[in-house]
Write an enzyme that holds these catalytic residues in place. Structure first.
Site: not given
Ligand code: IPE
Ligand code: IPE
Ligand code: MG
Length: 224
Positions: A12, A17, A57, A59-60, A63, A180
């Site tokens: 994460d 970054w 995930s 849930e992703n 996005r 998560s």
């Molecule tokens: C968890 O990170 C999923 C992955 C690293 C692939 P997220 O950034 O999606 O988690 P939440 O939504 O902040 O809990």
């Molecule tokens: C984790 O990094 C990678 C994925 C979930 C694909 P994030 O994209 O969640 O990065 P932050 O948490 O928004 O910084």
């Molecule tokens: Mg994240």
């Protein structure tokens, strides 16, 4: 000293970054891939047998489309470029999660699994479109349909991770302390480490420091 066979990582902090350093979340995802490679190599050096990486995930999908598309394009490019090298280094790739992407990516993932299926140096589980709750529900449904009694063993044997030991160690980078929806069943007795570093900043030394601490923990599993 605790044996260490399976490490799971919630990678994460890419987006933060990227925003901080390149004014783009996607640039963070790209930078995160370098960490992925370094951590894979280091896991092999440390003789870790299973490495489970949370890539995307269930849930992703919430996005923005542009970020999702970029992520999958990146993954496709990475796999095409690296699969030969992975195979040469005896890395076995396994996808955990539902392969419901573009036909092209589904095919590439299945091919990568097929090419590397007999490798035995390390198994890398890519958690892709992975959600622990849906994994557990599917397991229950499978057992119900087959009229198999539900117990710890039958449930474990119906998960994506059926043939591998539970993670000994879970690492989450990105300065956030939550799971998560990752491996909720499998992490029951894992040692959990949270790193304040964002994933692209996480390095082999950070990894080694965690492994060093992990090795010395008194793991009780309920005993004394
Ligand atoms: C968890 O990170 C999923 C992955 C690293 C692939 P997220 O950034 O999606 O988690 P939440 O939504 O902040 O809990
Ligand atoms: C984790 O990094 C990678 C994925 C979930 C694909 P994030 O994209 O969640 O990065 P932050 O948490 O928004 O910084
Ligand atoms: Mg994240």
């Amino acid at each position: 000293m605790n044996p260490l066979s399976h490490v799971a990582i919630i990678m994460d902090g890419n987006g933060r970054w990227g925003l901080k350093n390149k004014n783009s979340r996607n640039a963070g995802h790209k930078a995160g891939l370098i960490t992925v490679e370094n951590i894979i190599k280091h896991s092999i050096q440390r003789k870790i047998k299973f490495l489970t990486l949370y890539v995307f995930s269930t849930e992703n999908w919430k996005r923005p489309k542009s970020e999702i598309e970029y992520l999958f394009a990146l993954l496709e490019h990475f796999l095409k470029k690296k699969i030969g090298e992975f195979d040469k280094n005896k890395i076995k790739l396994v996808v955990i999660g539902k392969k419901k992407f573009s036909n092209k990516l589904n095919k590439l993932l299945s091919e990568s699994e097929k090419i590397t299926k007999n490798n035995s140096k390390i198994q890398i589980n890519l958690a892709l479109n992975y959600g622990s709750r849906s994994e557990i529900i599917e397991a229950f449904n499978k057992l119900y349909k087959k009229k198999i009694k539900i117990n710890e063993r039958s449930v474990s044997n119906s998960l994506y991770t059926k043939n591998i030991p539970d993670p000994d160690l879970l690492i989450r980078t990105g300065n956030t302390k939550r799971l998560s929806n990752f491996l909720l069943w499998q992490l029951s007795y894992s040692e959990i480490f949270f790193s304040k570093k964002l994933w692209p900043e996480f390095n082999e030394k950070d990894y080694d420091n965690i492994i060093y601490e992990f090795r010395r923990i008194k793991r009780n599993f309920g005993k004394i």
